[in-house]
Design an enzyme around this catalytic site. Structure first.
Site, PDB file in Angstrom:
ATOM      1  CG  PHE A   1      23.381  15.530  12.310  1.00  0.00           C
ATOM      2  CD1 PHE A   1      24.418  15.950  13.225  1.00  0.00           C
ATOM      3  CD2 PHE A   1      23.931  15.675  10.983  1.00  0.00           C
ATOM      4  CE1 PHE A   1      25.617  16.444  12.936  1.00  0.00           C
ATOM      5  CE2 PHE A   1      25.222  16.049  10.610  1.00  0.00           C
ATOM      6  CZ  PHE A   1      25.928  16.288  11.539  1.00  0.00           C
TER       7      PHE A   1
ATOM      8  CG  ASP B   1      26.364  16.442   3.149  1.00  0.00           C
ATOM      9  OD1 ASP B   1      27.031  15.732   2.438  1.00  0.00           O
ATOM     10  OD2 ASP B   1      25.702  16.245   4.161  1.00  0.00           O
TER      11      ASP B   1
ATOM     12  CB  VAL C   1      13.041  13.588   9.322  1.00  0.00           C
ATOM     13  CG1 VAL C   1      12.109  14.361   8.999  1.00  0.00           C
ATOM     14  CG2 VAL C   1      14.445  14.158   9.437  1.00  0.00           C
TER      15      VAL C   1
ATOM     16  N   GLY D   1      12.375   9.171   8.562  1.00  0.00           N
ATOM     17  CA  GLY D   1      13.516   8.861   8.373  1.00  0.00           C
ATOM     18  C   GLY D   1      14.594   9.053   9.544  1.00  0.00           C
TER      19      GLY D   1
END
Length: 661
Positions: free
Chosen positions: A354, A468, A357, A350
């Site tokens: 930030f 979050d 992965v 993904g």
């Protein structure tokens, strides 16, 4: 301020110029303990084990020839003799061999506290001891395999690789050598790399027999992988398409010594360089600590509210955090590169604001998800430190497990356990993936998330606000059990603290509590609001923000409130659930969800109350008040679409994507 910056920059420049580029950190691969079950170990045997380990610690730093010893006696039918040896990979320098042996001695002392015999494998060294004399004997057990994620495209490739390695073994043993490396010309544009090595206590015939036995096993265990290897106590082989060994000035395989202490010179120039680097690193570390302390005190004197954390210090390329108490392993960058095929697109799980992965497999076979922080991420370093600090200290079945981290060569990587079923949003908001989410699975996910949040809010040694909570931050294991992930925005609350304020609102539109989105106020009730949104999304299979843009022109929360008032909540349940859902359970979850998303934070229940509500069939639930108006925001970035492990985080805000996944 300017003087501190100058000194810090100057020292970092010196470190960059003088620190060896091939420095690595030993990584433990496997430990085998043969513990005494028939009778307890004698005091004298335990003492001799400690003496043997201490001898290994000492002798590995001296550069002496011998790497094996026995301590004890066989008098009067009382055998307390301990036999021990260590071997380091032939291509590594003596000082690193000593580093690896020291690490192995420390770990085996803590792991095998009652072992009659034990063996520990590191990537760069092997250490073993036993109550039986194994010197000069071929020992192929215990052994383990190493394989990489990349698979061969043609079965003839393995036969070719096997032939090259057999040739390397023949040349090595014919020359009466105990280890060798080789760079093979695989094609006009590709190279391959091989290493073979035998234990120092074997003679040449034993070495030849040991290596031949291992290479004959490769086809059965590892014949479909590009990278493969087998490691046993007496010998090991490895073949790779990436350079994994260190090339010395000598021709590979020219040394007959199994230990680097026998091959490395002790030139004054090299010694001086090591001393200089050590001094510079110590000075740089001291300056970093002084600078951080000054900066932190300056912030506090100005009344700035900061996250209470221990500073991250840099020792070479190793990330150390005293607050972790050494619990979090540091995984070398080269291990993660090889595990993920050098972060290739084929291993990407993904993409988020930030970073990306990647799926990988460590040398011991552990599957991982490596979160690689983007160099351009504005909030990345703070998120990285937050995740390391929080998750390393939090352990719960409904929290994702952090296996290690890497801070090397400008890389910042977090290594998590791999979740086979990716993230909740991958299944929940994708009609093609609904088949795994029947009602019993959804109810289990709701309960698991609730227990995870209860642990964070009340039961952990830290009191943590996640900030979050959303579907993409809930990962699912192979049994579809939920695990809360991504603690980059998490904040710690002190005892007695109920609410705090921030000028930088960070979270996800559609999941954010109104008092947080509009005034920057957050508390445990902020997470409760997000959890309420999640419950309604799980029940109805609709994304809150995306639902606003549908024909209903309302948020999922307000539309659910409307149906609740009309007594029609069950009519809107995800059609996939019609065959499996239990109406009373669905209505209870909708009721709890509406209680969680009430506009006034004081009206929302705590997570402990929510867990009780979910577990009770007789508890009378209070009537919910009208929910807050919470809406998503359009996000047109085409790159937001991902396969799984998605985190669409952008600077101050985490934006909910309306593009179907």
């Amino acid at each position: 301020m300017s003087i501190m910056r100058f000194l810090l920059s100057f020292m970092l420049l010196l470190l960059f110029l003088f620190t060896p580029t091939n420095s690595q950190t030993p990584i433990s691969l496997n430990t085998f303990c043969n513990n005494s079950t028939k009778k307890p170990l004698t005091t004298s045997y335990k003492t001799n084990v400690n003496k043997v380990l201490q001898w290994m610690n000492t002798i590995s730093s001296t550069g002496q020839e011998s790497n094996l010893t026995s301590i004890g006696s066989n008098k009067n039918d009382h055998n307390d003799t301990v036999y021990g040896n260590y071997d380091c990979r032939g291509d590594i320098p003596a000082h690193f061999c000593n580093f690896c042996v020291n690490s192995a001695v420390k770990e085996i002392s803590q792991t095998c506290t009652n072992g009659t015999s034990a063996i520990i494998f590191y990537d760069m060294c092997i250490l073993r001891y036993s109550n039986k004399n194994f010197f000069g004997k071929i020992n192929l057990s215990p052994s383990f395999n190493l394989t990489g994620p990349k698979k061969i495209k043609d079965s003839r490739d393995f036969a070719k690789a096997e032939g090259l390695m057999k040739d390397l073994i023949r040349k090595t043993t014919d020359a009466n050598r105990m280890w060798a490396t080789s760079v093979f010309d695989w094609s006009d544009t590709e190279k391959r790399y091989g290493l073979v090595q035998c234990a120092g206590d074997l003679d040449n015939n034993g070495c030849k027999e040991c290596l031949k036995e291992l290479i004959d096993r490769v086809a059965e265990c590892c014949g479909t992988s590009v990278m493969w290897g087998i490691v046993a106590p007496s010998c090991g082989v490895r073949f790779d398409d990436k350079m994994f060994f260190q090339v010395s000035s000598e021709q590979p395989g020219s040394s007959s010594s199994p230990n680097p202490a026998k091959q490395e010179g002790s030139s004054n120039k090299k010694t001086l360089t090591i001393i200089l680097v050590s001094v510079l690193m110590a000075v740089a570390l001291l300056i970093c600590c002084v600078f951080y302390s000054w900066r932190r005190n300056n912030r506090l004197s100005q009344g700035e509210s900061t996250l209470s954390t221990t500073p991250l210090a840099f020792h070479g390329h190793v990330l150390r955090d005293d607050s972790l108490n050494g619990d979090l392993p540091i995984i070398p960058l080269i291990v993660l590169q090889q595990s993920t095929d050098y972060f290739s697109e084929s291993t990407k799980l993904g993409q988020g604001g930030f970073g990306s992965v990647y799926k990988g497999t460590l040398p011991d076979g552990t599957e991982i998800a490596a979160k690689r922080l983007s160099e351009t991420s504005g909030q990345g370093l703070e998120e990285f430190k937050n995740e390391v600090i929080f998750i390393a200290k939090l352990q719960h079945r409904n929290l994702v497990k952090l296996l290690g981290c890497c801070f090397e060569q400008n890389e910042k990587i977090l290594v998590y356990e791999y979740m086979q079923n990716s993230s909740l949003d991958f299944h929940l908001f994708n009609s093609g993936n609904h088949d795994k989410l029947d009602w019993s699975v959804r109810l289990n996910i709701i309960n698991g998330i609730a227990r995870g949040l209860l642990y964070l809010h009340e039961d952990s040694r830290l009191r943590v606000i996640h900030r979050d909570m959303k579907a993409s931050n809930v990962l699912l294991d192979d049994e579809m059990n939920p695990k809360i992930s991504d603690f980059g925005l998490a904040r710690r609350f002190e005892k007695g603290q109920s609410q705090t304020e921030t000028k930088r609102v960070m979270g996800t539109y559609g999941y954010m509590a109104p008092e947080y989105a509009m005034a920057g106020l957050f508390s445990v009730k902020s997470d409760v609001f997000s959890f309420g949104v999640l419950i309604l999304e799980i029940v109805y299979g609709k994304r809150n923000g995306e639902f606003f843009l549908s024909e209903h022109r309302q948020t999922l929360l307000l539309y659910t409130w409307k149906l609740w008032g009309e007594g029609k909540s069950w009519e809107f349940v995800d059609p996939i659930q019609r065959k499996s859902y239990i109406e009373s359970e669905v209505m209870k979850c909708v009721h709890i969800g509406l209680l969680c998303v009430q506009e006034d934070a004081a009206d929302r229940p705590t997570m402990s109350t929510i867990v009780l509500m979910l577990g009770s069939d007789t508890m009378v639930l209070p009537k919910p008040k009208k929910p807050a108006f919470s809406v998503g925001r359009m996000f047109n970035d085409e790159d937001s679409t991902s396969k799984s492990y998605t985190d669409n985080s952008v600077n101050e805000l985490t934006i909910t994507s309306f593009i179907p996944r």
